[in-house]
Design a protein around this motif. Structure first.
Motif, short mmCIF file in Angstrom:
data_model
loop_
_atom_site.label_atom_id
_atom_site.label_comp_id
_atom_site.label_asym_id
_atom_site.label_seq_id
_atom_site.Cartn_x
_atom_site.Cartn_y
_atom_site.Cartn_z
N GLN A 123 -11.25 -5.06 -4.51
CA GLN A 123 -12.08 -5.31 -3.32
C GLN A 123 -13.43 -5.91 -3.70
O GLN A 123 -13.94 -6.80 -3.02
CB GLN A 123 -12.29 -4.01 -2.51
N HIS A 345 -0.60 -5.57 0.65
CA HIS A 345 -0.59 -5.02 2.02
C HIS A 345 -2.00 -4.97 2.60
O HIS A 345 -2.52 -3.89 2.93
CB HIS A 345 0.00 -3.60 2.00
N PRO A 346 -2.64 -6.15 2.72
CA PRO A 346 -4.05 -6.16 3.16
C PRO A 346 -4.26 -5.60 4.56
O PRO A 346 -5.37 -5.20 4.90
CB PRO A 346 -4.44 -7.64 3.09
N ASN A 347 -3.18 -5.56 5.36
CA ASN A 347 -3.36 -5.05 6.73
C ASN A 347 -3.01 -3.57 6.87
O ASN A 347 -3.03 -3.02 7.97
CB ASN A 347 -2.50 -5.86 7.71
N SER A 348 -2.66 -2.95 5.75
CA SER A 348 -2.29 -1.53 5.83
C SER A 348 -3.55 -0.67 6.00
O SER A 348 -4.66 -1.11 5.73
CB SER A 348 -1.57 -1.11 4.54
N GLU A 349 -3.33 0.57 6.42
CA GLU A 349 -4.47 1.47 6.59
C GLU A 349 -5.10 1.79 5.23
O GLU A 349 -6.33 1.90 5.11
CB GLU A 349 -4.02 2.77 7.30
N ALA A 351 -5.35 -0.22 2.64
CA ALA A 351 -6.22 -1.35 2.26
C ALA A 351 -7.52 -1.29 3.05
O ALA A 351 -8.60 -1.52 2.50
CB ALA A 351 -5.52 -2.67 2.48
N SER A 352 -7.40 -0.96 4.33
CA SER A 352 -8.61 -0.90 5.15
C SER A 352 -9.54 0.21 4.65
O SER A 352 -10.75 0.05 4.62
CB SER A 352 -8.16 -0.71 6.60
N ARG A 355 -11.31 -1.06 1.56
CA ARG A 355 -12.36 -2.02 1.95
C ARG A 355 -13.60 -1.27 2.44
O ARG A 355 -14.72 -1.59 2.13
CB ARG A 355 -11.86 -2.95 3.07
N GLN A 356 -13.32 -0.24 3.24
CA GLN A 356 -14.41 0.53 3.82
C GLN A 356 -15.26 1.22 2.72
O GLN A 356 -16.48 1.26 2.80
CB GLN A 356 -13.81 1.56 4.79
#
Ligand SMILES: Nc1ncnc2c1ncn2[C@@H]1O[C@H](COP(=O)(O)OP(=O)(O)OP(=O)(O)O)[C@@H](O)[C@H]1O
Ligand SMILES: [Mg+2]
Length: 391
Positions: A123, A345-349, A351-352, A355-356
């Motif tokens: 990230q 899986h950038p759209n997975s929870e 990954a999120s 990022r957070q």
């Protein structure tokens, strides 16, 4: 000279007070970089501007200089809703890498340190920071095991004086650089004092070639592990809902060593002593949901306050980096294919969540969090101590 158009939508995402106070102007986003104009006075604010840029846009910043009068004039026009084209020089200014070291520790094994370290390294690299992931789980080469990356030379060669740290750096397909640990018998616990001293010296050399360096440490709270953790600018304690007590123990053990080192340094120095704050970040891994993580952190923080913070000049101020939900199936499946979550899986929870954590870390300087010590102060702490007797 290059002519660029100020992007009005981009400007709206920034706080005008920041722009005026720190004398910079975001112009546009180009090739995944935030292009900004800044004045000479803003040179000392690079770190801040980069953090604000990253948190606001997700991109790393390129800096172009302009005159103060010009910037003030543009900001005035922008306030009236007028967005000019601007001339900037051909080349951006060189900005020194930040050299920020972040260590990842836990008391209990298998809580997710290495997974978090890999995903965070990705990230950080994704937002344009030059990132080095350092596998300091000596003897276990945990990053290598996960990514199935086994370069010929490892830290073992460094400690045997056969290689310098720079020679061990390998590029990965994940955007970050990597220094491998060793599989086998070599353990941090077996490290001699002079090997440790050599490491401290060399890590200083390499630190300022990178924006961010992550130390993935082995489990446990032995003296060696804690010393490596405290050498970093920031430490991050990973814990899970099942291991809250271990998380507490890790924070306390690191804090005790922090007190020991700082007491020794201040005894040896004539400087007046102020307050010493150790502010490790907590990551709550494998939680059911974000609320679960936050409430666990709150009770942990309360316990620390009630049981540890008795001493007046030393304070343990844990901070919350965030939570990561539990999704073993996705992790196992992804890593089995030598993939990582952030890329595959950038759209997975998951990954999120990673990022957070990155955004929270990069944005931390703007919040009313515990003031951060200057970069490199962890290393300096050890250099000063090493100047004295062995400890
Ligand atoms: N958020 C998560 N949800 C579910 N499983 C997870 C999560 N994070 C990590 N794991 C799993 O937990 C196991 C241990 O993870 P990892 O190796 O990263 O931990 P570690 O703390 O580095 O271990 P060690 O102490 O051995 O170095 C792995 O199987 C990993 O896939
Ligand atoms: Mg590990």
């Amino acid at each position: 000279m290059r002519e660029l158009t100020i992007d009005s939508e981009l400007i709206k995402k920034f706080n005008p007070i920041h722009l005026e106070h720190h004398e910079f102007l975001p112009i546009t986003v180009e090739n995944n970089k935030l292009i900004t104009a800044h004045t000479e006075n803003a040179t000392n604010h690079h770190e801040f501007i980069r953090n604000v840029g990253q948190v606001t846009t997700g991109y790393d910043t390129l800096f172009y200089s302009i005159k103060t009068e010009r910037l003030k004039h543009e900001l005035k026009l922008i306030k009236q809703g007028i967005y000019h084209r601007m001339l900037v020089s051909e080349k951006p200014n060189q900005v020194a890498p930040r050299g920020n070291i972040l260590s990842v520790i836990s008391n209990k094994g298998g809580v997710g340190k290495t997974t978090v370290s890999i995903e965070l390294a990705h990230q950080f690299a994704r937002v344009g920071l030059k990132t080095l992931l350092f596998d300091l789980d000596l003897g276990n080469a945990d990053v290598s095991n996960k990514l199935k990356l086994f370069p010929e030379h490892t830290l073992y060669d460094f400690f045997n004086k056969e290689k310098e740290l720079e020679e061990l750096v390998v590029r990965t397909d994940y955007g970050f650089h990597f220094i491998p640990g060793e599989c086998g018998e070599f353990k941090l616990a077996n490290m001699t004092w002079s090997q440790k001293q050599r490491f401290f010296r060399y890590i200083q050399k390499i630190a300022f070639q990178y924006d961010i360096i992550l130390f993935d440490l082995g489990a446990g709270i032995t003296r060696h592990v804690i010393d490596f953790a405290l050498m970093a600018d920031d430490s991050c304690i990973v814990t899970t809902p099942n291991d809250i007590i271990s998380g507490y123990a890790a924070a306390k053990a690191a804090f005790m060593r922090f007190i020991e080192i700082n007491s020794k340094i201040s005894k040896d120095s004539a400087e007046e002593v102020g307050e010493f704050i150790y502010a490790p970040w907590f990551i709550l891994n494998q939680v059911n949901n974000q609320r679960h993580g936050t409430s666990l952190y709150q009770s942990l923080s309360k316990t620390i306050d009630e049981h540890v913070n008795q001493n007046s000049i030393f304070k343990l101020n844990p901070e919350f980096l965030g939570s990561v939900i539990s999704d073993r199936a996705l992790l196992t499946d992804t890593y089995a294919k030598r993939e990582i979550i952030g890329l595959k899986h950038p759209n997975s929870e998951l990954a999120s969540n990673y990022r957070q954590l990155t955004h929270q870390y990069l944005g931390s300087n703007q919040q009313d969090a515990t003031p951060k010590p200057p970069r490199g102060s962890g290393l300096m702490r050890f250099v000063r101590m090493l100047g004295g007797a062995r400890s």
